[in-house]
Design an enzyme around this catalytic site. Structure first.
Site, short mmCIF file in Angstrom:
data_model
loop_
_atom_site.label_atom_id
_atom_site.label_comp_id
_atom_site.label_asym_id
_atom_site.label_seq_id
_atom_site.Cartn_x
_atom_site.Cartn_y
_atom_site.Cartn_z
N GLU A 193 0.84 -1.22 0.00
CA GLU A 193 0.00 0.00 0.00
C GLU A 193 0.87 1.26 0.00
OE1 GLU A 193 -2.34 -1.94 3.27
OE2 GLU A 193 -3.95 -0.73 2.39
N GLU A 209 -4.89 -8.80 4.44
CA GLU A 209 -5.66 -8.32 5.60
C GLU A 209 -6.98 -9.05 5.81
OE1 GLU A 209 -4.13 -6.35 3.43
OE2 GLU A 209 -3.28 -4.57 4.39
N1 COA Z 1 4.63 -8.11 11.55
C1 COA Z 1 5.49 -8.45 12.53
N2 COA Z 1 6.48 -9.37 12.38
C2 COA Z 1 6.59 -9.95 11.17
C3 COA Z 1 5.73 -9.65 10.09
C4 COA Z 1 4.71 -8.67 10.33
N3 COA Z 1 3.85 -8.30 9.37
N4 COA Z 1 6.08 -10.38 9.02
C5 COA Z 1 7.13 -11.13 9.41
N5 COA Z 1 7.44 -10.87 10.70
C6 COA Z 1 8.53 -11.46 11.48
C7 COA Z 1 8.24 -12.90 11.82
O1 COA Z 1 7.47 -12.97 13.01
C8 COA Z 1 9.64 -13.44 12.03
O2 COA Z 1 10.11 -13.05 13.28
P1 COA Z 1 10.95 -14.11 14.21
O3 COA Z 1 12.21 -14.37 13.41
O4 COA Z 1 11.19 -13.37 15.47
O5 COA Z 1 10.08 -15.32 14.33
C9 COA Z 1 10.47 -12.70 10.99
O6 COA Z 1 9.69 -11.52 10.66
C10 COA Z 1 10.70 -13.48 9.71
O7 COA Z 1 9.42 -13.91 9.20
P2 COA Z 1 9.05 -15.44 8.92
O8 COA Z 1 7.57 -15.55 9.01
O9 COA Z 1 9.86 -16.35 9.79
O10 COA Z 1 9.54 -15.59 7.43
P3 COA Z 1 8.96 -16.60 6.34
O11 COA Z 1 9.92 -16.58 5.20
O12 COA Z 1 8.64 -17.93 6.94
O13 COA Z 1 7.59 -15.93 5.86
C11 COA Z 1 6.14 -14.12 5.21
C12 COA Z 1 7.58 -14.65 5.24
C13 COA Z 1 6.19 -12.68 4.73
C14 COA Z 1 5.29 -14.99 4.27
C15 COA Z 1 5.54 -14.19 6.63
O14 COA Z 1 6.46 -13.57 7.51
C16 COA Z 1 4.20 -13.52 6.79
O15 COA Z 1 3.19 -14.05 6.34
N6 COA Z 1 4.19 -12.36 7.48
C17 COA Z 1 2.97 -11.65 7.79
C18 COA Z 1 2.45 -10.95 6.56
C19 COA Z 1 1.18 -10.23 6.87
O16 COA Z 1 0.16 -10.80 7.17
N7 COA Z 1 1.27 -8.89 6.73
C20 COA Z 1 0.15 -8.00 6.67
C21 COA Z 1 -0.46 -7.69 7.93
S1 COA Z 1 -1.98 -6.78 7.61
#
Ligand code: COA
Length: 239
Positions: A114, A134
């Protein structure tokens, strides 16, 4: 430079803003939003900056979106204030007369796409995954996405992305016009800078007026848009 952002003026007219929370894939927390709010006002008031490029630190993500660890943790009035500021930040970015460019790599999810949609150009590296998760989390996009996405891509595509949450890849994003260029990862920032320099080489006032004509005109009926263009063209001619 702040705790969550790096700010660098590298050369005449150009500044870089780097989202800098590498441990959480540059997730946008309330602090980053507040710091962006202050920084974007400083940018607005700095006549030396004409073009800004946004990027994300680290190899894996431009930004994984809103910081999900803050969901449901803020007291309600703080949430309300945050939401207001949220809207104001994105609206403020859209109203700036500077040229904003996003250089996107890796994951750009939720507010992580966004924010680039509040920019004038988006350049992506081949590894991007762009999506709005979301709704799957029980929320709706609230950094402008429900309004900006259907202005960038056909409404049915926007609806599909918003209601399914499925991310799209670089090639698909290019085909829909969500990004204007796709480049190999190692050329992302040099290509973004080259595009910025092309804009910087144009006469400053003409760039400002032309951007205004497009941004304001797109919301108007055609006749009013043409009248706006005519007024701005007169200003451009009065240099
Ligand atoms: N907010 C806070 N922390 C986040 C985050 C977010 N939106 N996205 C990733 N992180 C953190 C994870 O908790 C993780 O932290 P840790 O190492 O302390 O466990 C770190 O970033 C790495 O992310 P991880 O999930 O382990 O990487 P991945 O390669 O397995 O997956 C994503 C990558 C982007 C697919 C996954 O992190 C994800 O789905 N994140 C959330 C995306 C989301 O829903 N964003 C929109 C919110 S409206």
């Amino acid at each position: 430079m702040t705790e969550t952002l790096l700010y660098e003026k590298t050369s005449e007219g150009l500044a870089w803003i780097t989202l800098n929370r590498p441990d959480v894939l540059n997730a946008i927390n309330m602090q980053m939003r507040d710091e962006l709010w202050d920084l974007m006002h400083a940018v607005r008031d700095d006549p030396d900056v004409r073009v800004v490029i946004f990027k994300g630190v680290g190899n894996r993500a431009f930004s994984a979106g809103a910081d999900i660890s803050e969901f449901g943790t803020a007291p309600s009035y703080v949430e309300a204030r945050g939401a207001r500021r949220d809207r104001d930040l994105w609206g403020f970015m859209l109203s700036l007369d500077k040229v904003l460019l996003a250089a996107i790599h890796g994951f750009a999810l939720g507010a992580g796409i966004e924010l680039p949609m509040c920019c004038d150009f988006r350049i992506a590296s081949e590894d991007v995954r762009l999506g709005l998760p979301e709704v799957g989390l029980g929320y709706i996009p609230s950094a402008g996405g429900t309004q900006t996405l259907p202005r960038h891509v056909p409404p049915g595509i926007a609806m599909t992305m918003i209601l399914t949450g499925d991310p799209i890849d670089a090639e698909t994003a290019y085909r829909y016009g969500l990004v204007q260029r796709v480049v190999p990862r190692d050329r992302l920032y040099s290509e973004a800078e080259a595009l910025a320099r092309k804009v910087l080489a144009q006469p400053a006032q003409a760039v400002r007026l032309a951007k205004r004509a497009v941004v304001e005109g797109i919301e108007l009926p055609l006749a009013q848009g043409l009248a706006l263009e005519s007024r701005l063209a007169t200003q451009a001619a009065m240099r």
